[in-house]
Design an enzyme around this catalytic site. Structure first.
Site, PDB file in Angstrom:
ATOM      1  N   ASP A 149      18.144  61.740   0.375  1.00 38.63           N
ATOM      2  CA  ASP A 149      17.079  61.051  -0.347  1.00 38.63           C
ATOM      3  C   ASP A 149      16.732  59.700   0.278  1.00 38.63           C
ATOM      4  O   ASP A 149      16.660  58.675  -0.412  1.00 38.63           O
ATOM      5  CB  ASP A 149      17.460  60.846  -1.815  1.00 38.63           C
ATOM      6  CG  ASP A 149      17.899  62.120  -2.505  1.00 38.63           C
ATOM      7  OD1 ASP A 149      17.431  63.197  -2.101  1.00 38.63           O
ATOM      8  OD2 ASP A 149      18.711  62.043  -3.443  1.00 38.63           O
TER       9      ASP A 149
ATOM     10  N   GLU B 210       9.044  66.370  -7.233  1.00 38.95           N
ATOM     11  CA  GLU B 210       9.954  65.224  -7.366  1.00 38.95           C
ATOM     12  C   GLU B 210       9.754  64.280  -6.190  1.00 38.95           C
ATOM     13  O   GLU B 210       8.882  64.482  -5.356  1.00 38.95           O
ATOM     14  CB  GLU B 210      11.405  65.710  -7.420  1.00 38.95           C
ATOM     15  CG  GLU B 210      11.821  66.525  -6.223  1.00 38.95           C
ATOM     16  CD  GLU B 210      13.177  67.202  -6.379  1.00 38.95           C
ATOM     17  OE1 GLU B 210      13.749  67.129  -7.483  1.00 38.95           O
ATOM     18  OE2 GLU B 210      13.649  67.808  -5.405  1.00 38.95           O
TER      19      GLU B 210
END
Length: 503
Positions: free
Chosen positions: A22, A178
C-alpha cells in the site's frame, strides 16, 4: 584525465522488497518520501526517503509511541493499520491512515518526515478505510475513502464539514473499489482507485472531472494497470499512487507480489513496493511496462545505501526496521539491561500467543540467511519465521537442547531436537527459493532451521516446505517476519544478521 561515471541505465523492481504494501508517495523539493501499511506490527507505518525514486532508505516509523497507536491484545493478524496516504502541503507533512482495530481513521502531522510525528487527530465522522487527503485552491481539504465516498474535513481538528458524498466507484461489477487518491493535474481532478480485490485480479483504474467532487468520467482504457490473467512474474499489481518528478515526468508506486513454485503460486514476502513510469495521452495516464528489471529514470541514480545486515545491539534504541506484534513494552524488550545485548523478557508462552515477545525484521529476499547468537541461560527462546499466530517455524533453545517447532493451522509439533553445550548458541534459518519447478504442487522455497558451530558449519535439524508460511495458505495481508523471541524467562541476544543469498 578521468571520465565521468556512466549513468545507471536499469534498476531492479521491487524498489522496496519484502512486506511493504500500500505505498503512498509525495515529493518535497527534490526529495521523495514514502509510507506503507504495517497492520498489526509496532512501531507502525514505516517511512522511507529517496532522491531518485529507486533507492529508498527507511528514516523512521511514523507511529512509534503508544500514545499514537493502540493495538490491543485482541488485534487479529492482518488487523491494525491499513493504507496510509502521505502528503506534503503548506510546509507540513500529513499522514492519514485507518486503524481498523482501534481508533478508526486518524491523522498525523510532522515538519520532518523522519519524526517526531504528532499524536493522532481522530476523525470520527470519516467512515471507511484507505483515507486520502487532497486540498483545492481555496484550501478546502477533501478526504476520500474506499467505497468510494468523500467528505470535507478540518484536518487540524478532525471535524467533518458536511455530509459524505458518493463518487465514481470504478468498473461496474468490479469488487473492492479502494485505495482512492485524488489529484489536481492540469485542468482536471483525477480520481485514482484500486479495484478487483488485492489478489490476482487486482488493478488500478482512474477517472477525471472538473471539480474535486466530480462528476467523474472513467478512462476508456481502464484498468490502466493490471496483470490479471497473465503469466507475468509480478502479480496482484494495484494500490497505486502518482508522483511528479522535478523534471516534469510522472511515476507510479504500487504494490505487487512475486509468486514462486507450482500451482497456484505462493508469495511469501508479502506485497512489495514497485515503480513504473507514467506517460500522458489525451490527458490520460498510461502506465509503462512493468518488469523485474526496468529502464532507469532520466536522472542520475543515487549510490544505494547498504541495507543493514548485522545488528550488534550497541545502541540504546532499536533500529527502525525492527518490529513486534501489537506492542513492544520497554520492560519486555531492551538493549539497556545488558550492554551490547538485546534482552527479551517473555510474555506469551509460545508464538501462538498474540502477546509473544518477538522482535523481527521483514524478510526481503527469497533466498536469505538469518543468524543469531542467543543466550538462554535465564529463559527459553530462539529465532523464528513468523507469518501469524497460526503459521510460524522456529528454532528454540533452553536447558542444553535445541528444537525445531512448526505451527501450521491447527497443527503444532516438535519437528526435531538435539542437545547442545551450555552457553550461548548460534541459531540459524536459511530460506532457499525453488529454482526449478518440476511438478504443479512444488512449493516456493525451503526453510532450513538449525545451529551453527564455531567453524560456521550449519547443522540442519529440519528443512520445511515454505508454502505454509505464505499468503496463499495463511491468508491476510502481511508477509514473513524473521527475528528472535522469548517464551519463558529472559533471553539475551548478542547479535542478529540477515542477508541475501544469491539464488
Amino acid at each position: 584525465m578521468s571520465s565521468a561515471p556512466e549513468r545507471d541505465t536499469t534498476f531492479n523492481n521491487p524498489v522496496i522488497p519484502g512486506f511493504h504494501p500500500d505505498p503512498s508517495v509525495c515529493r518535497a523539493g527534490e526529495d521523495y518520501y514514502l509510507a506503507c501499511s504495517s497492520f498489526e506490527y509496532f512501531p507502525g507505518i514505516p517511512v522511507f526517503h529517496s532522491r531518485d525514486l529507486v533507492h529508498w532508505t527507511q528514516i523512521g516509523n511514523a507511529l512509534d509511541r503508544p500514545s499514537q497507536l493502540r493495538l490491543p491484545p485482541g488485534t487479529p493478524a492482518s488487523g491494525g493499520l491499513y493504507a496510509p496516504t502521505l502528503r506534503h502541503h503548506d510546509g507540513r507533512f500529513w499522514l492519514i491512515v485507518t486503524n481498523v482495530s482501534g481508533d478508526g481513521n486518524v491523522l498525523f502531522t510532522a515538519t520532518d518526515p523522519a519524526g517526531p510525528w504528532s499524536d493522532p487527530v481522530r476523525l470520527p465522522g470519516v467512515h471507511g478505510i484507505d483515507p486520502d487527503l487532497a486540498w483545492d485552491e481555496d484550501g478546502t481539504c477533501w478526504c476520500t475513502v474506499a467505497g468510494v465516498s468523500q467528505v470535507r474535513i478540518d484536518p487540524y481538528t478532525g471535524e467533518t464539514l458536511g455530509e459524505p458524498q458518493r463518487l465514481w466507484s470504478g468498473t461496474p461489477g468490479a469488487k473492492a473499489p479502494e485505495a482512492p487518491h485524488l489529484y489536481r493535474i492540469g485542468e482536471y481532478w483525477y480520481l485514482l482507485i484500486a479495484e478487483g480485490g488485492t489478489e490476482r485480479c487486482h488493478g488500478v483504474s482512474i477517472a477525471r472531472g472538473r471539480t474535486p467532487n466530480g462528476p467523474f468520467e472513467p478512462c476508456p482504457d481502464n484498468p490502466i494497470l493490471t496483470h490479471r490473467g497473465t503469466e507475468h512474474p509480478i502479480q496482484n499489481t494495484g494500490h497505486g499512487d502518482l508522483v511528479q518528478g522535478p523534471d516534469g515526468s510522472w511515476w507510479m508506486v504500487f504494490l505487487g507480489v512475486r509468486p514462486r513454485g507450482g500451482t497456484p503460486g505462493w508469495h511469501v514476502l508479502g506485497r512489495e513496493t514497485f515503480l513504473a513510469p507514467v506517460n500522458w495521452t489525451d490527458r490520460w495516464p498510461v502506465v509503462g511496462e512493468v518488469s523485474p528489471v526496468m529502464a532507469a529514470p532520466p536522472w542520475p541514480l543515487e549510490e544505494p545505501a547498504a541495507r543493514p545486515v548485522r545488528d550488534d545491539f550497541d545502541l540504546s534504541e532499536l533500529a527502525h526496521y525492527w518490529i513486534s506484534p501489537r506492542s513492544r513494552p520497554a520492560e519486555h524488550c531492551t538493549t539497556k539491561e545488558r550492554a551490547g545485548w538485546l534482552s527479551l523478557r517473555a510474555r506469551g508462552g509460545s508464538l501462538d500467543d498474540p502477546e509473544v515477545t518477538l522482535v523481527g525484521r521483514r524478510q526481503q529476499h527469497h533466498s536469505c540467511r538469518t543468524r543469531a547468537l542467543v543466550d538462554p541461560a535465564e529463559g527459553r527462546g530462539g529465532l523464528a519465521v513468523r507469518f501469524d499466530e497460526e503459521h510460524h517455524y522456529e528454532i528454540e533453545t533452553a536447558d542444553g537442547e535445541v528444537r525445531v517447532l512448526a505451527r501450521i493451522g491447527p497443527l503444532r509439533s516438535v519437528v526435531a531436537s538435539r542437545p547442545v553445550a551450555a552457553g550461548p548458541v548460534v541459531l540459524r534459518i536459511d530460506t532457499a527459493v525453488t529454482r526449478e519447478v518440476t511438478e504443479a504442487r512444488q512449493g516456493p522455497d525451503t526453510v532450513s532451521l538449525g545451529v551453527e558451530d564455531a567453524k560456521g558449519t550449519f547443522d540442519v535439524l529440519a528443512a520445511l516446505d515454505g508454502r505454509y508460511l505464505s499468503t496463499e495458505v495463511a491468508g491476510g495481508f502481511t508477509g514473513r517476519v524473521i527475528g528472535p523471541y522469548a517464551v519463558a524467562g529472559t533471553v539475551h541476544v548478542d547479535w542478529v544478521d540477515h542477508e541475501e543469498v544469491p539464488d
